[in-house]
Scaffold this motif. Structure first.
Motif, PDB file in Angstrom:
ATOM      1  N   TYR A   2      23.984 118.174 -37.103  1.00 10.80           N
ATOM      2  CA  TYR A   2      24.323 116.791 -36.795  1.00 10.80           C
ATOM      3  C   TYR A   2      24.627 116.055 -38.099  1.00 10.80           C
ATOM      4  CZ  TYR A   2      21.996 118.511 -32.663  1.00 10.80           C
ATOM      5  OH  TYR A   2      21.638 119.295 -31.585  1.00 10.80           O
TER       6      TYR A   2
ATOM      7  N   HIS B 115      24.552 124.747 -26.505  1.00 15.07           N
ATOM      8  CA  HIS B 115      25.417 125.835 -26.959  1.00 15.07           C
ATOM      9  C   HIS B 115      24.581 127.032 -27.425  1.00 15.07           C
ATOM     10  CE1 HIS B 115      29.455 124.416 -26.516  1.00 15.07           C
ATOM     11  NE2 HIS B 115      29.286 123.340 -27.262  1.00 15.07           N
TER      12      HIS B 115
ATOM     13  N   MET C 113      29.225 116.877 -35.008  1.00 14.78           N
ATOM     14  CA  MET C 113      28.142 117.632 -34.394  1.00 14.78           C
ATOM     15  C   MET C 113      28.692 118.973 -33.938  1.00 14.78           C
ATOM     16  SD  MET C 113      26.091 114.922 -32.006  1.00 14.78           S
ATOM     17  CE  MET C 113      25.466 113.366 -32.652  1.00 14.78           C
ATOM     18  N   HIS C 114      27.943 120.012 -34.150  1.00 18.59           N
ATOM     19  CA  HIS C 114      28.364 121.329 -33.698  1.00 18.59           C
ATOM     20  C   HIS C 114      27.154 122.259 -33.683  1.00 18.59           C
ATOM     21  CE1 HIS C 114      28.639 121.585 -38.125  1.00 18.59           C
ATOM     22  NE2 HIS C 114      28.316 122.860 -37.966  1.00 18.59           N
ATOM     23  N   ALA C 115      27.321 123.392 -33.041  1.00 18.11           N
ATOM     24  CA  ALA C 115      26.312 124.448 -33.086  1.00 18.11           C
ATOM     25  C   ALA C 115      26.862 125.573 -33.944  1.00 18.11           C
ATOM     26  CB  ALA C 115      25.994 124.955 -31.680  1.00 18.11           C
TER      27      ALA C 115
ATOM     28  N   HIS D  33      23.544 118.783 -25.974  1.00 22.46           N
ATOM     29  CA  HIS D  33      24.798 119.535 -25.908  1.00 22.46           C
ATOM     30  C   HIS D  33      24.825 120.643 -26.965  1.00 22.46           C
ATOM     31  CE1 HIS D  33      29.212 120.077 -25.432  1.00 22.46           C
ATOM     32  NE2 HIS D  33      29.169 120.298 -26.734  1.00 22.46           N
ATOM     33  N   GLU D  34      24.537 120.304 -28.218  1.00 23.23           N
ATOM     34  CA  GLU D  34      24.594 121.328 -29.271  1.00 23.23           C
ATOM     35  C   GLU D  34      23.475 122.347 -29.117  1.00 23.23           C
ATOM     36  OE1 GLU D  34      27.284 121.369 -30.485  1.00 23.23           O
ATOM     37  OE2 GLU D  34      27.985 119.306 -30.523  1.00 23.23           O
TER      38      GLU D  34
ATOM     39  N   GLY E 246      21.550 123.588 -34.058  1.00 17.45           N
ATOM     40  CA  GLY E 246      22.325 122.370 -33.879  1.00 17.45           C
ATOM     41  C   GLY E 246      22.486 121.648 -35.192  1.00 17.45           C
TER      42      GLY E 246
ATOM     43  N   LYS F 279      32.411 121.356 -32.217  1.00 12.25           N
ATOM     44  CA  LYS F 279      32.461 119.916 -32.367  1.00 12.25           C
ATOM     45  C   LYS F 279      32.515 119.264 -31.006  1.00 12.25           C
ATOM     46  CE  LYS F 279      34.840 116.283 -34.912  1.00 12.25           C
ATOM     47  NZ  LYS F 279      35.910 115.971 -35.830  1.00 12.25           N
ATOM     48  N   HIS F 280      31.709 118.254 -30.807  1.00  9.11           N
ATOM     49  CA  HIS F 280      31.617 117.621 -29.498  1.00  9.11           C
ATOM     50  C   HIS F 280      32.868 116.815 -29.218  1.00  9.11           C
ATOM     51  CE1 HIS F 280      29.683 116.528 -25.934  1.00  9.11           C
ATOM     52  NE2 HIS F 280      29.548 115.265 -26.233  1.00  9.11           N
TER      53      HIS F 280
ATOM     54  N   GLU G   4      32.797 124.660 -23.133  1.00 12.95           N
ATOM     55  CA  GLU G   4      32.392 123.263 -23.233  1.00 12.95           C
ATOM     56  C   GLU G   4      32.011 122.683 -21.860  1.00 12.95           C
ATOM     57  OE1 GLU G   4      31.813 121.718 -25.940  1.00 12.95           O
ATOM     58  OE2 GLU G   4      32.722 123.104 -27.381  1.00 12.95           O
TER      59      GLU G   4
END
Length: 658
Positions: A290, A318, A281-283, A314-315, A288, A2-3, A333
């Motif tokens: 969203y 990752h 948001m996460h990978a 960003h994702e 990715g 999670k961003h 991160e």
């Protein structure tokens, strides 16, 4: 993952070049003009976007051909249902080879949607040498997926749930894998938009799509995006949207050096809308992810271009993190955002997150550029260890055993990119580092060894001795500390390891600047063009009456200063203010004056310092460089400083690092 704080989730693109536009330092003038007049004030260079040849030395492989899929919209029922598919490299094999996470599990989308209970007939022609599966996947929450093995000849499937169809065909050598042809009956055409298609096709597919999502295939990216958001926020700009995503991924993959080395697999990275609104948001194992409420922003092309694409890069970053050599304990991160910064800076150099985000400083005020401000003051004034330096990000406001601000940790890694790639034109600086990580077996290395190897790799990639930079920023120091970063572990760096690093770096010459730690997107043009300070001895600043006094230095006063240093009456450095601090257009710099402030020095790219303000009656502001011994002026030490929290039982000298 999670961003974190202030996540900017929008995607945009501007050009394919990995050497991004440089912010110039004269109002309304380009870098070329700045070089002629050797003077810089406010403003930025014009953007340049020419591709760099070394980074694109080898072409990206193309397997399944989508060029004719939507060529005749009146015949899409036939073209979608009778198609040739090619193999892609197996995901796990790709991850092991490139030391990354998982690329798309859903290559070869059919663009056909199926309802629960649909009877699907698939005739497979060809002789694949590996198994082929027909996947039906529902990407909505909670989701469902079934995989059906296909054999040559007739295959009959009953859909167990709603979903779109994807052909899973993997081969370790996709270049020689035989193609297959599938003739599919059942289900309904929902549409598949590709990088070959124009705006007319986009509008037609959006108008006719019945599913909650639309499949999209670019040259490098694959997307599953919420149809309602596309209709609302991207009703006409489908081609531009796909281009932006692909350009973003071009920057990330060229930074990795895949095309330079000739190892790009041709697989796509996948991004998708996530219907689980409990996430953001996460990978994950698919790529990715969203949250659906963010999709409007992701697909708004104009807004995405303006905001710099942080969240999506960003994702995806990752997924592209090369491990463990570029993702060791405490940097999960952080190193991911090397990709985000490069994308952000290339797309919109006027709004770069590290240099321009409004954040609180260590001494209180919220300012534009607060993240970089935290870095230089934590590292150079407070002498904190790298990876433990404080910053404005949540949870890391005090020094401690967990780790420092992940954005502050990023700053020196970003500075090495700016100096080597932007200022010196070494486009292969980070690609060489990533290649060395891929080529090195680090499976048995400890975290401290991996971290120290990063310093060696930087020197090797640039052919320069960065020891002084590493020592000043706290990157090269004896330490034994506990790091909690998606799991806890000790990071141990010994005196012998530091000595070996210094010895390794000594084979190369020093950089041409002793104040590399002041380079940012706001002043990189000064370093590149070696612009001397233009003295302004007649400028008389007047400090404000605030709790933390400040004064503002216009860019045409002491022009080309890369930073301003504040000293107390004893000559101790107590504050640093980088060029452009708290100013939107780089037209001036706010200089803060903590208690005890006596002198302010303007710092040149070559380390010269000029007195611009003093409270002493015995000193005078003039046009001559001062003898001030600030950071970067001392000779590189033969021994790295020690952490105060080192667990060594030997008696240590007093450390300059916390």
């Amino acid at each position: 993952m999670k961003h974190k704080l202030f996540a900017t989730f929008l995607l945009c693109a501007f050009g394919l070049a990995l050497i991004p536009p440089v912010q110039a330092d004269s109002p309304g003038k380009s870098a070329q003009t700045a070089r002629k007049v050797k003077k810089a004030t406010a403003g930025k260079d014009k953007a340049t976007s020419a591709p760099t040849s070394q980074l694109a030395l080898h072409p990206v492989p193309v397997y399944t051909d989508y060029s004719g899929l939507n060529a005749n919209m009146r015949k899409i029922n036939a073209t979608y249902r009778n198609r040739e598919f090619r193999a892609y490299k197996p995901i796990n094999e790709l991850s092991r080879q490139l030391k990354i996470a998982s690329y798309s599990s859903f290559e070869n989308p059919t663009g056909i949607a199926f309802e629960t209970g649909d009877t699907i007939s698939i005739m497979m022609e060809g002789s694949p040498r590996t198994k082929v599966e027909f996947i039906i996947r529902d990407f909505r929450d909670p989701g469902a997926e079934t995989r059906h093995p296909l054999t040559s000849g007739q295959n009959t499937i009953t859909a167990a749930h709603f979903g779109h169809g994807y052909v899973n065909y993997r081969d370790s050598d996709p270049d020689t894998a035989p193609p297959i042809r599938l003739k599919i009956t059942g289900g309904r055409i929902n549409g598949l938009f590709t990088h070959h298609d124009d705006a007319a096709v986009w509008k037609k597919l959006l108008a006719n799509a019945k599913s909650d999502w639309l499949d999209i295939m670019g040259t490098r990216t694959q997307w599953v995006l919420d149809t309602a958001a596309l209709r609302k926020s991207c009703p006409e700009k489908g081609p531009e949207l796909v281009k932006l995503y692909d350009e973003q991924m071009t920057l990330e993959q060229q930074l990795l050096g895949w095309e330079w080395e000739g190892i790009h697999p041709g697989n796509h990275i996948m991004g998708r809308s996530n219907w689980n609104t409990g996430t953001y948001m996460h990978a994950d194992g698919l790529g990715g992810s969203y949250v659906i409420t963010a999709t409007d922003g992701i697909v708004n092309v104009d807004e995405a271009r303006r905001t710099g694409a942080w969240g999506t890069s960003h994702e995806f970053g990752h997924v592209n993190q090369t491990r463990p050599g570029m993702m060791w304990a405490g940097t999960t991160e952080t190193t991911v955002n090397i990709f985000s910064q490069v994308v952000n800076y290339t797309f919109n150099p006027e709004e770069v997150r590290l240099e321009h985000e409004n954040c609180p400083t260590l001494d209180g005020p919220w300012v534009r550029g607060g993240r970089f401000d935290a870095y230089v003051n934590s590292a150079l004034v407070n002498r904190e260890l790298w990876q433990f330096q404080r910053g404005p990000d949540d949870g890391n406001r005090q020094p401690g055993e967990r780790c420092g601000d992940c954005f502050v940790i990023l700053c020196p890694m970003w500075q090495l990119y700016l100096y080597n790639t932007v200022a010196r034109g070494n486009e292969l600086f980070y690609p060489r580092i990533f290649k060395n990580v891929r080529d090195t077996d680090e499976s048995q290395w400890k975290t401290g060894e991996i971290r120290m190897k990063y310093l060696d790799r930087c020197c090797d990639a640039a052919q320069l001795n960065f020891s002084s930079f590493f020592l000043e920023t706290g990157m090269l120091a004896v330490m034994n500390r506990y790091v909690n970063d998606y799991g806890s572990r000790w990071v141990t760096i010994t005196e012998d390891m530091c000595a070996a690093s210094l010895e390794h770096a000594s084979q190369y010459p020093e950089p041409d600047t002793p104040v590399l730690f002041y380079i940012t997107a706001n002043n990189v043009g000064i370093y590149r063009d070696k612009l001397a300070i233009t003295p302004s001895p007649d400028f008389t600043p007047t400090p404000s009456k605030e709790a933390l006094p400040r004064f503002t230095v216009p860019a045409d006063k002491w022009a080309n200063a890369v930073a301003f240093e504040v000293y107390n009456a004893e000559g101790r450095l107590i504050r640093i203010c980088l060029r452009g601090l708290n100013q939107k257009d780089n037209s001036s710099t706010d200089v803060f004056l903590p208690a005890g402030a006596a002198d302010v020095m303007a710092v040149s790219w070559d380390g010269k310092r000029y007195l611009i303000y003093t409270t002493s009656k015995d000193k005078k502001v003039d046009a001559q460089p001062d003898a001030c011994q600030g950071p970067g002026t001392s000779t590189v030490k033969k021994k790295a400083p020690e952490s105060k929290k080192s667990s060594s039982k030997k008696k240590k000298k007093k450390s300059s690092r916390k």
